[in-house]
Write a protein that holds these residues in place. Structure first.
Motif, PDB file in Angstrom:
ATOM      1  N   ASP A  99      75.181  -6.191  11.885  1.00 18.68           N
ATOM      2  CA  ASP A  99      75.159  -5.115  12.482  1.00 18.68           C
ATOM      3  C   ASP A  99      76.197  -5.002  13.616  1.00 18.68           C
ATOM      4  O   ASP A  99      76.338  -6.035  14.287  1.00 18.68           O
ATOM      5  N   VAL A 128      71.045  -8.193   9.287  1.00 19.35           N
ATOM      6  CA  VAL A 128      70.705  -7.776  10.708  1.00 19.35           C
ATOM      7  C   VAL A 128      71.952  -8.120  11.598  1.00 19.35           C
ATOM      8  O   VAL A 128      72.216  -7.394  12.308  1.00 19.35           O
ATOM      9  N   TYR A 165      68.445 -13.404   7.894  1.00 16.11           N
ATOM     10  CA  TYR A 165      69.136 -12.231   8.945  1.00 16.11           C
ATOM     11  C   TYR A 165      70.535 -11.906   8.685  1.00 16.11           C
ATOM     12  O   TYR A 165      71.138 -11.247   9.579  1.00 16.11           O
ATOM     13  N   ASN A 180      66.765  -4.568  16.641  1.00 13.45           N
ATOM     14  CA  ASN A 180      67.243  -3.920  15.617  1.00 13.45           C
ATOM     15  C   ASN A 180      66.406  -2.779  15.305  1.00 13.45           C
ATOM     16  O   ASN A 180      66.598  -1.834  14.415  1.00 13.45           O
ATOM     17  N   TYR A 220      60.621  -4.855  22.148  1.00 15.68           N
ATOM     18  CA  TYR A 220      61.129  -3.648  21.754  1.00 15.68           C
ATOM     19  C   TYR A 220      60.662  -2.482  23.010  1.00 15.68           C
ATOM     20  O   TYR A 220      61.731  -1.822  23.397  1.00 15.68           O
ATOM     21  N   ILE A 264      66.397 -10.402  18.554  1.00 14.00           N
ATOM     22  CA  ILE A 264      67.267  -9.559  17.463  1.00 14.00           C
ATOM     23  C   ILE A 264      66.326  -8.531  16.728  1.00 14.00           C
ATOM     24  O   ILE A 264      66.555  -7.592  16.526  1.00 14.00           O
ATOM     25  N   ASP A 265      65.047  -9.224  16.261  1.00 16.35           N
ATOM     26  CA  ASP A 265      64.025  -8.188  15.663  1.00 16.35           C
ATOM     27  C   ASP A 265      63.692  -6.952  16.393  1.00 16.35           C
ATOM     28  O   ASP A 265      63.688  -6.004  15.885  1.00 16.35           O
ATOM     29  N   ILE A 308      75.767  -5.962  17.472  1.00 21.10           N
ATOM     30  CA  ILE A 308      75.365  -7.367  17.789  1.00 21.10           C
ATOM     31  C   ILE A 308      76.735  -8.150  17.827  1.00 21.10           C
ATOM     32  O   ILE A 308      77.442  -8.317  16.680  1.00 21.10           O
TER      33      ILE A 308
END
Length: 376
Positions: free
Chosen positions: A257, A254, A251, A225, A339, A221-222, A260
């Motif tokens: 969002d 986050v 979170y 994002n 990422y 998830i990090d 997600i």
């Protein structure tokens, strides 16, 4: 004519409620192909506690016992072989008892109970897991038991079924009858032939699993994002948003969002349908002894679906990643690496998704037939 009956015993929840169930069912199908009848003694957790065993309502060769709901019952279950004997006594041709990830003390108790019977005692080992929830007694015992399973079962069994090359290297000096079977699928099962869902111009990452100490969903998830993601979404199956936030309370912003989506727990069939339909499957695990000794079932299922995968270099995953360009293999769990892999997945051309038969049970029948000769 049947070659005899094999009785499979363990805390699996049939027909398909956990990865353990999927494993013992696929291995059972292989033994059926070889000529054996297979009976199961599994566990039920979502019913009122009952003593003894009961026959399942979906198969005459599947029996169930209650998962212990107290410390006293848990201790008793470790040493009590009465339910196993009850199942074995229902068949007059039992050749083998396979114990799936049972405590070492249970293995010894079963060996004593069936000494002189001619029945082979086999251990199916898929994990070296020292983690346990519950009171300090359970947590301490689990650590002690993991040490015993890792070091002593090879010499206490007539044969072993294992899941990884690390286990093979550990046990091969103590036992000559070892069968290495990764998680497998039956490609004849209809769940692999569902129509893939479409999601317009959106690129869909998918994670399916549970919260636990093996998975690093927070790292996924990090990384997600950080993406410039007007056309990307992350679908999380098996976990609802509330449960995630209890474990990761920082979170809130986050996970709210709109890109997600938390879906909670789904059936195995529906989960496979979403995995078949996604553009990239992702799961991240640390390289620990537990994760390297096991083998991730979710990798096998995503690999079978013929979709791109992002994951970490654990267990024997690299062996299969090296023979396809669909797998991005990471050396660690750092956010930057995840990422970059996700960003790379977004820029790759869409693959023509086709089912992959690498882990189909048909590929493992011959080696299983060779292995089981020691019991014939």
């Amino acid at each position: 004519m049947s070659k005899g009956t094999i009785v499979y015993v363990g805390h699996f929840e049939l027909p398909d409620k956990n990865a353990a169930a999927h494993r013992v069912v696929t291995i059972g199908k292989i033994f059926h192909q070889i000529g054996y009848n297979v009976a199961y003694l599994g566990t039920v957790r979502d019913a009122e506690y009952f003593d003894g065993i009961r026959q399942s309502d979906f198969d005459e060769n599947v029996y169930e016992e209650s998962y212990p709901n107290s410390t006293k019952k848990w201790v008793k279950s470790i040493f009590d072989t009465k339910n196993i004997k009850t199942v074995v006594d229902k068949y007059n041709d039992v050749k083998m008892i396979i114990l799936y990830n049972v405590p070492y003390a249970t293995l010894k108790a079963v060996r004593r109970a069936f000494k002189g019977s001619g029945i082979k005692i086999v251990y199916d080992c898929t994990e070296w897991n020292s983690y346990a929830e519950g009171n300090i007694l359970k947590r301490c015992y689990k650590k002690f038991d993991e040490f015993q399973v890792r070091n002593f079962i090879a010499k206490k069994t007539d044969g072993l079924i294992i899941i990884s090359s690390i286990m093979n290297d550990k046990y091969k000096k103590g036992n000559d009858s070892i069968l290495l079977l990764p998680p497998m699928v039956d490609l004849d099962d209809k769940i692999w032939h569902q129509d893939r869902l479409t999601h317009d111009d959106t690129f869909e990452f998918c994670y399916a699993g549970a919260l636990g100490n093996k998975e690093k969903l927070d790292c996924i998830i990090d990384a997600f994002n950080l993406l410039d993601k007007p056309k990307a979404m992350l679908r999380v199956i098996g976990i609802d948003k509330e449960s995630f936030l209890k474990l990761y309370p920082g979170y809130e912003t986050v996970v709210n969002d709109s890109n997600i989506t938390f879906m909670g727990r789904l059936s195995h069939e529906d989960t496979v349908k979403y995995v078949l339909s996604c553009d990239c499957y992702i799961f991240i695990r640390e390289s620990t002894r537990r994760n390297n000794a096991g083998f991730p079932t979710k990798f096998v299922e995503a690999y079978t679906c013929g979709i791109p995968i992002i994951t970490t270099n654990v267990s024997d995953v690299k062996k299969y990643a090296d023979i396809t360009d669909r797998v991005q293999l990471l050396d660690g769990t750092e956010t930057d690496g995840i990422y970059n892999a996700m960003k790379n997945a977004l820029t790759r051309d869409n693959l023509d998704k086709q089912l992959d038969n690498t882990f189909d049970i048909k590929n493992y029948i011959d080696k299983s037939k060779d292995w089981i000769t020691f019991a014939e």
